[in-house]
Write a protein that holds these residues in place. Structure first.
Motif, PDB file in Angstrom:
ATOM      1  N   MET A  96       0.832  -1.215   0.000  1.00 31.33           N
ATOM      2  CA  MET A  96       0.000   0.000   0.000  1.00 31.33           C
ATOM      3  C   MET A  96       0.864   1.262   0.000  1.00 31.33           C
ATOM      4  O   MET A  96       0.498   2.260  -0.625  1.00 31.33           O
ATOM      5  N   VAL A  97       1.999   1.218   0.685  1.00 29.01           N
ATOM      6  CA  VAL A  97       2.914   2.371   0.675  1.00 29.01           C
ATOM      7  C   VAL A  97       3.347   2.675  -0.762  1.00 29.01           C
ATOM      8  O   VAL A  97       3.503   3.834  -1.146  1.00 29.01           O
ATOM      9  N   GLY A  98       3.481   1.635  -1.562  1.00 29.68           N
ATOM     10  CA  GLY A  98       3.885   1.819  -2.960  1.00 29.68           C
ATOM     11  C   GLY A  98       2.922   2.695  -3.736  1.00 29.68           C
ATOM     12  O   GLY A  98       3.300   3.335  -4.716  1.00 29.68           O
ATOM     13  N   ARG A  99       1.663   2.755  -3.307  1.00 29.50           N
ATOM     14  CA  ARG A  99       0.663   3.566  -4.016  1.00 29.50           C
ATOM     15  C   ARG A  99       0.622   5.002  -3.514  1.00 29.50           C
ATOM     16  O   ARG A  99      -0.285   5.772  -3.887  1.00 29.50           O
ATOM     17  N   HIS A 100       1.601   5.359  -2.666  1.00 26.31           N
ATOM     18  CA  HIS A 100       1.583   6.668  -1.998  1.00 26.31           C
ATOM     19  C   HIS A 100       1.182   7.819  -2.922  1.00 26.31           C
ATOM     20  O   HIS A 100       0.314   8.618  -2.600  1.00 26.31           O
ATOM     21  N   LEU A 101       1.815   7.907  -4.088  1.00 28.29           N
ATOM     22  CA  LEU A 101       1.587   9.061  -4.957  1.00 28.29           C
ATOM     23  C   LEU A 101       0.200   9.059  -5.578  1.00 28.29           C
ATOM     24  O   LEU A 101      -0.233  10.071  -6.124  1.00 28.29           O
ATOM     25  N   ARG A 102      -0.471   7.935  -5.530  1.00 25.15           N
ATOM     26  CA  ARG A 102      -1.810   7.872  -6.130  1.00 25.15           C
ATOM     27  C   ARG A 102      -2.906   8.019  -5.081  1.00 25.15           C
ATOM     28  O   ARG A 102      -4.072   7.828  -5.347  1.00 25.15           O
ATOM     29  N   MET A 103      -2.486   8.326  -3.829  1.00 21.98           N
ATOM     30  CA  MET A 103      -3.445   8.407  -2.733  1.00 21.98           C
ATOM     31  C   MET A 103      -3.770   9.859  -2.386  1.00 21.98           C
ATOM     32  O   MET A 103      -3.037  10.778  -2.740  1.00 21.98           O
ATOM     33  N   LEU A 121       7.609  -9.395  -2.693  1.00 24.64           N
ATOM     34  CA  LEU A 121       6.862  -8.297  -2.070  1.00 24.64           C
ATOM     35  C   LEU A 121       7.409  -6.954  -2.558  1.00 24.64           C
ATOM     36  O   LEU A 121       6.655  -6.013  -2.819  1.00 24.64           O
ATOM     37  N   GLU A 122       8.734  -6.869  -2.704  1.00 26.19           N
ATOM     38  CA  GLU A 122       9.330  -5.628  -3.215  1.00 26.19           C
ATOM     39  C   GLU A 122       8.843  -5.335  -4.625  1.00 26.19           C
ATOM     40  O   GLU A 122       8.600  -4.180  -4.975  1.00 26.19           O
ATOM     41  N   ILE A 123       8.708  -6.373  -5.418  1.00 25.68           N
ATOM     42  CA  ILE A 123       8.223  -6.173  -6.794  1.00 25.68           C
ATOM     43  C   ILE A 123       6.780  -5.684  -6.759  1.00 25.68           C
ATOM     44  O   ILE A 123       6.399  -4.753  -7.476  1.00 25.68           O
ATOM     45  N   ALA A 124       5.968  -6.293  -5.875  1.00 25.62           N
ATOM     46  CA  ALA A 124       4.570  -5.861  -5.752  1.00 25.62           C
ATOM     47  C   ALA A 124       4.497  -4.401  -5.333  1.00 25.62           C
ATOM     48  O   ALA A 124       3.706  -3.625  -5.873  1.00 25.62           O
ATOM     49  N   ARG A 125       5.343  -4.021  -4.371  1.00 24.51           N
ATOM     50  CA  ARG A 125       5.335  -2.633  -3.907  1.00 24.51           C
ATOM     51  C   ARG A 125       5.737  -1.683  -5.028  1.00 24.51           C
ATOM     52  O   ARG A 125       5.145  -0.616  -5.216  1.00 24.51           O
ATOM     53  N   ALA A 126       6.767  -2.095  -5.799  1.00 25.44           N
ATOM     54  CA  ALA A 126       7.227  -1.250  -6.902  1.00 25.44           C
ATOM     55  C   ALA A 126       6.125  -1.103  -7.954  1.00 25.44           C
ATOM     56  O   ALA A 126       5.930  -0.031  -8.512  1.00 25.44           O
ATOM     57  N   LEU A 127       5.379  -2.189  -8.198  1.00 25.20           N
ATOM     58  CA  LEU A 127       4.314  -2.131  -9.201  1.00 25.20           C
ATOM     59  C   LEU A 127       3.136  -1.292  -8.724  1.00 25.20           C
ATOM     60  O   LEU A 127       2.384  -0.746  -9.536  1.00 25.20           O
ATOM     61  N   ALA A 128       2.987  -1.182  -7.411  1.00 24.93           N
ATOM     62  CA  ALA A 128       1.834  -0.469  -6.856  1.00 24.93           C
ATOM     63  C   ALA A 128       1.806   0.990  -7.277  1.00 24.93           C
ATOM     64  O   ALA A 128       0.743   1.604  -7.357  1.00 24.93           O
ATOM     65  N   SER A 129       2.968   1.546  -7.582  1.00 22.70           N
ATOM     66  CA  SER A 129       3.004   2.951  -8.009  1.00 22.70           C
ATOM     67  C   SER A 129       2.609   3.097  -9.475  1.00 22.70           C
ATOM     68  O   SER A 129       2.590   4.207  -9.989  1.00 22.70           O
ATOM     69  N   GLU A 130       2.301   1.982 -10.131  1.00 22.00           N
ATOM     70  CA  GLU A 130       1.991   1.967 -11.565  1.00 22.00           C
ATOM     71  C   GLU A 130       3.090   2.664 -12.356  1.00 22.00           C
ATOM     72  O   GLU A 130       2.851   3.657 -13.049  1.00 22.00           O
ATOM     73  N   PRO A 131       4.309   2.146 -12.252  1.00 22.82           N
ATOM     74  CA  PRO A 131       5.447   2.819 -12.891  1.00 22.82           C
ATOM     75  C   PRO A 131       5.477   2.593 -14.401  1.00 22.82           C
ATOM     76  O   PRO A 131       4.878   1.644 -14.904  1.00 22.82           O
ATOM     77  N   LYS A 132       6.179   3.480 -15.105  1.00 23.59           N
ATOM     78  CA  LYS A 132       6.464   3.252 -16.520  1.00 23.59           C
ATOM     79  C   LYS A 132       7.737   2.436 -16.647  1.00 23.59           C
ATOM     80  O   LYS A 132       7.922   1.682 -17.580  1.00 23.59           O
TER      81      LYS A 132
END
Lengths: 314, 253
Positions: B101-108, B161-172
């Motif tokens: 969920m922290v990975g989505r920080h910028l989308r929150m 889990l790190e990969i999931a967190r990185a993907l959570a930000s919906e990166p390019k």
């Protein structure tokens, strides 16, 4: 059910019930006075826990903000005739501005250096309170008028207990909300891994400053109210020993546990009262109790007990 | 093809030592770009330059044509760059799900007031974030572990889990720093599948990895570094056939 019992909402309800029922057990004003001091310490500890327990930033100078809050409202209302409903908010503003101004340089530090810097800040505040006698009354302290609302003076332990109890419930509600939000997760991520938080887009400096100011304001509000409650303040309110006490409450009750901070405040405020029977052995027993808790429950009282209860409910 | 990430004459010196020297390369959007090289070749320095931890001594890094010089990591996240770490950077004080969920920080909704008062909009956003984070944990193969505290997860699970967190930000652009390090053959095969699926989402992947089998199997292009310089760049077949690479890195007789 299990999740609800272990969640903060249930705890908040329980806290409100306990605080409402507690006066039934109070026999005299002295009991109220002790309870009010527990509440005062609990509110500061809940705020400090946001900084220390959740965001992982040590502050050994929080009593400084507490003392400054007390003195700003005390001086404005006693010397300059400010209405208490204005002087208290002003105390919060002064402390918030000071905390904000020092936060950026201080929070660039970490670990022992951060501890030293906050320690120094707290000591500086007490030195100013002690030496600027023309304004603060110096080491002898000063008299502070009571809170006045529409000609009615807030007086008497029962009213103060109700006010402080309501404030604690409010503080806990705000803290629980904050922790379980994007802002709260960002703060905890700063604690868990600063670099991971940054990569996730968290402006870690901004968040550290934010929570430092918030926890300082918690301390300032409580300090300001304490000044009007007790009617007399001395620079010791902001002293080093008080700062250590606040941090000890957080650690003893359990870092990163809002209810832990309350339990820590309860234990550390009551224990010296209960131990007075030991006379000169009081400090020895006090120290032994603290050591036992930290040795046998290194995560603090509430998290350790919660794990036990969680296991039991499973 | 457009280049999502481009460096030109990128150089980083540490007291006269050229850790990365005069490096110019581009990463095509949607590709899996590997960066390999022997120990001390400058891979870590290059990663730190790409992710904003170091500032280039000379040259620049551009993401989507935008110069990233001087931008701290949290600003680069806003440009669509995310990464994982060789030595795990998991928040052990949080649950596995909360890490994602922290990975989505910028989308929150990051309003402090909304957080304090727990406004309904924020609560809905949080519920949505929780659901997406659980989906991502499922995507990386940790669907059963959403309720667990991060510190109870195995090493292999934490890598995912790190990969999931990185993907959570919906990166390019996703930079994977040795995703297979410390994993056994089975786990590495599973990571290979996962990286392919990430690329299928249209995310450009930069893969820094020692496992040659993995690199050769999934990379569209490989950049070979040696002593901070570009030794070769090309498809796996081209790199494998490059005499300079063979002698310097893959080990000629």
């Amino acid at each position: 059910m299990r999740n609800w019992i272990l969640s903060g909402r249930a705890g908040l309800l329980l806290l409100a019930v306990v605080l409402a029922l507690a006066p039934l057990g109070f026999g005299n004003p002295y009991h109220y006075d002790i309870a009010i001091h527990v509440l005062i310490n609990a509110i500061v500890a809940v705020g400090l826990n946001l900084l220390v327990g959740y965001a992982g930033q040590v502050s050994l100078g929080h009593a400084g903000f507490f003392g400054l809050g007390a003195y700003v409202t005390g001086i404005l209302s006693a010397h300059y005739g400010w209405h208490t409903l204005l002087s208290i908010p002003m105390a919060l503003v002064v402390v918030a501005v000071l905390a904000f101004a020092v936060a950026r340089p201080i929070l660039r530090l970490s670990g022992h250096y951060l501890a030293m810097a906050t320690l120094g800040l707290g000591i500086l505040i007490t030195i100013v309170l002690r030496t600027e006698g023309w304004l603060t009354g110096g080491p002898d302290g000063m008299i502070v008028p009571p809170i006045e609302i529409l000609g009615w003076q807030l007086f008497g332990e029962a009213y103060w207990y109700a006010l402080m109890a309501a404030l604690l419930v409010l503080a806990v509600w705000l803290a629980l909300n904050l922790i379980d939000s994007p802002v709260g997760r960002a703060l905890r991520a700063v604690h868990g891994s600063d670099v991971a938080a940054q990569v996730a887009g968290v402006n870690t400096t901004r968040y550290k400053v934010l929570i430092f100011v918030v926890s300082a304001v918690f301390a300032a509000l409580t300090g300001a109210l304490t000044a009007h409650y007790s009617g007399f303040i001395t620079p010791d309110l902001g002293g080093f020993m008080r700062s250590i006490e606040f941090v000890t409450m957080v650690v003893l009750g359990g870092m990163a546990s809002t209810f832990g901070a309350i339990v820590g405040a309860l234990v550390l405020t009551l224990l010296p009262q209960l131990l007075t029977g030991f006379d000169e052995l009081e400090m020895v027993v006090f120290g032994a109790v603290l050591m036992a808790v930290i040795i046998f429950m290194p995560r603090g009282l509430v998290p350790s007990l919660r794990t036990l209860i969680g296991r039991f409910l499973r | 093809m457009t280049h999502l990430l481009e460096t030109s004459n990128l150089t980083k010196t540490f007291g006269g030592v050229h850790a990365v020297a005069d490096l110019s390369f581009g990463v095509e959007a949607g590709a899996i770009q590997a960066i390999i090289g022997p120990n001390g070749a400058g891979k870590t320095t290059l990663i730190n330059l790409l992710t904003g931890i170091y500032t280039p001594s000379a040259g620049d890094v551009r993401i989507d044509g935008r110069d990233t010089r001087g931008l701290p990591p949290h600003r680069l996240a806003g440009l669509g760059l995310s990464r994982t770490f060789q030595n795990l950077q998991i928040c052990m004080n949080m649950s596995a799900l909360e890490n994602v969920m922290v990975g989505r920080h910028l989308r929150m909704n990051r309003s402090f007031t909304a957080a304090l008062l727990r406004l309904p909009a924020l609560r809905r956003g949080d519920a949505d974030c929780r659901r997406r984070a659980a989906e991502l944990m499922d995507f990386v193969g940790l669907g059963d572990l959403t309720e667990r505290d991060a510190d109870t997860l195995s090493y292999g699970a934490l890598k995912r889990l790190e990969i999931a967190r990185a993907l959570a930000s919906e990166p390019k652009l996703l930079l994977l720093d040795e995703p297979a390090a410390g994993l056994n053959a089975n786990e590495t095969a599973a990571i290979e599948t996962l990286i392919r699926r990430v690329a299928e989402l249209g995310i450009t992947v930069i893969l820094v990895e020692h496992d040659m089998k993995l690199v050769m199997a999934i990379s569209d292009r490989i950049l070979v570094l040696d002593h901070g310089k570009q030794l070769a760049i090309g498809t796996p077949a081209e790199v494998r056939a490059d005499p300079a690479v063979i002698s310097a890195y893959l080990g000629a007789a």
